[in-house]
Design a protein around this motif. Structure first.
Motif, PDB file in Angstrom:
ATOM      1  N   GLY A  64     -21.921 -56.851  69.719  1.00  0.00           N
ATOM      2  CA  GLY A  64     -21.379 -55.655  69.099  1.00  0.00           C
ATOM      3  C   GLY A  64     -20.040 -55.941  68.447  1.00  0.00           C
ATOM      4  O   GLY A  64     -19.161 -56.552  69.067  1.00  0.00           O
ATOM      5  N   VAL A 131     -25.507 -54.851  67.144  1.00  0.00           N
ATOM      6  CA  VAL A 131     -25.803 -53.499  67.621  1.00  0.00           C
ATOM      7  C   VAL A 131     -24.527 -52.937  68.229  1.00  0.00           C
ATOM      8  O   VAL A 131     -23.823 -53.642  68.956  1.00  0.00           O
ATOM      9  CB  VAL A 131     -26.938 -53.506  68.663  1.00  0.00           C
ATOM     10  CG1 VAL A 131     -27.190 -52.104  69.180  1.00  0.00           C
ATOM     11  CG2 VAL A 131     -28.212 -54.099  68.074  1.00  0.00           C
ATOM     12  N   GLU A 132     -24.221 -51.664  67.958  1.00  0.00           N
ATOM     13  CA  GLU A 132     -22.995 -51.058  68.460  1.00  0.00           C
ATOM     14  C   GLU A 132     -23.295 -50.087  69.601  1.00  0.00           C
ATOM     15  O   GLU A 132     -24.160 -49.213  69.471  1.00  0.00           O
ATOM     16  CB  GLU A 132     -22.264 -50.315  67.341  1.00  0.00           C
ATOM     17  CG  GLU A 132     -21.843 -51.197  66.179  1.00  0.00           C
ATOM     18  CD  GLU A 132     -20.910 -52.326  66.591  1.00  0.00           C
ATOM     19  OE1 GLU A 132     -20.205 -52.196  67.619  1.00  0.00           O
ATOM     20  OE2 GLU A 132     -20.900 -53.342  65.888  1.00  0.00           O
ATOM     21  N   ALA A 133     -22.559 -50.229  70.708  1.00  0.00           N
ATOM     22  CA  ALA A 133     -22.686 -49.285  71.810  1.00  0.00           C
ATOM     23  C   ALA A 133     -22.113 -47.931  71.389  1.00  0.00           C
ATOM     24  O   ALA A 133     -21.254 -47.850  70.508  1.00  0.00           O
ATOM     25  CB  ALA A 133     -21.948 -49.804  73.038  1.00  0.00           C
ATOM     26  N   LEU A 143     -24.366 -52.347  75.288  1.00  0.00           N
ATOM     27  CA  LEU A 143     -25.111 -52.262  74.029  1.00  0.00           C
ATOM     28  C   LEU A 143     -26.499 -51.646  74.189  1.00  0.00           C
ATOM     29  O   LEU A 143     -27.099 -51.230  73.204  1.00  0.00           O
ATOM     30  CB  LEU A 143     -25.249 -53.654  73.400  1.00  0.00           C
ATOM     31  CG  LEU A 143     -23.949 -54.409  73.105  1.00  0.00           C
ATOM     32  CD1 LEU A 143     -24.264 -55.697  72.363  1.00  0.00           C
ATOM     33  CD2 LEU A 143     -22.967 -53.562  72.326  1.00  0.00           C
ATOM     34  N   ASN A 146     -27.060 -47.698  72.528  1.00  0.00           N
ATOM     35  CA  ASN A 146     -26.434 -47.948  71.230  1.00  0.00           C
ATOM     36  C   ASN A 146     -26.597 -46.773  70.283  1.00  0.00           C
ATOM     37  O   ASN A 146     -27.443 -45.902  70.470  1.00  0.00           O
ATOM     38  CB  ASN A 146     -27.003 -49.232  70.614  1.00  0.00           C
ATOM     39  CG  ASN A 146     -28.513 -49.197  70.504  1.00  0.00           C
ATOM     40  OD1 ASN A 146     -29.071 -48.571  69.615  1.00  0.00           O
ATOM     41  ND2 ASN A 146     -29.190 -49.870  71.454  1.00  0.00           N
TER      42      ASN A 146
END
Length: 208
Positions: A64, A131-133, A143, A146
């Protein structure tokens, strides 16, 4: 031992410290696993000196850009541990698997993508997915939850499932020559004589 498990299709996946563990496992016990997946897993710089894969192993890694525990750009994290950047991690596993590129991009959602190299030894692949939390998670580290709602477990399984651990052979060498018997079953045994120059192997059952 109790269930029908295909030992050639055993995979390892880990999150955070477990992601570091998964990477260490395929470095130290590569013959046990067919593929690996890591989520927000730190890759310490010392891996560059201590890991040398004897055979190619496919791996998919999720990182992330806003992760405050395992920084996307690498460096020293909050725990005082050093970690390689996401791009350095990708290149590390590309080098381990002798991947030649080019690196292509594959979308896993409308806003998320993976860098992919499929031109590696043994037909394996190396992938780095961003991928962003969600903001609700402290340090944006988890994550799995997300912003895009991507099921990282399923993507990892879909990635790993096609790969099978290759059969492990052995080198024919003169040092294998010998006579072998079972003390509990006297009066018989095997004579073994490898012939390296012909890459052949002679074995005879004997009785006495």
């Amino acid at each position: 031992r109790q269930m029908s498990i295909d030992e050639d299709r055993i995979y390892v996946m880990g999150f955070s410290d477990g992601g570091e563990m998964a990477q260490r496992l395929i470095c130290e016990a590569p013959d046990r696993f067919a593929a690996a997946a890591t989520v927000a897993g730190l890759l310490a710089p010392e891996f560059e000196q201590n890991c040398l894969l004897p055979r190619p192993i496919p791996i998919i890694a999720f990182r992330g850009m806003n992760d405050q525990i395992v920084g996307f750009q690498g460096g020293t994290n909050r725990a005082g541990n050093s970690t390689l950047s996401a791009s350095a991690t990708l290149n590390f596993w590309r080098n381990q698997n002798n991947c030649q590129g080019p690196i292509t991009t594959e979308n896993i959602s409308s806003e998320n993508s993976c860098q992919v190299d499929v031109n590696c030894d043994g037909g394996v692949e190396v992938r780095l997915c961003v991928v962003e939390a969600t903001e609700t998670h402290t340090f944006r580290h988890a994550l799995f939850d997300n912003e895009a709602g991507i099921d990282l477990r399923q993507i990892s399984l879909d990635f790993m499932r096609p790969f099978v651990r290759p059969k492990v052979g052995f080198n024919i060498e003169a040092g294998l020559t010998g006579a072998w018997f079972d003390p509990g079953n006297p009066g018989q045994g095997l004579l073994v004589e490898p012939i390296p120059q012909d890459q052949s192997f002679f074995a005879a059952w004997f009785t006495f």
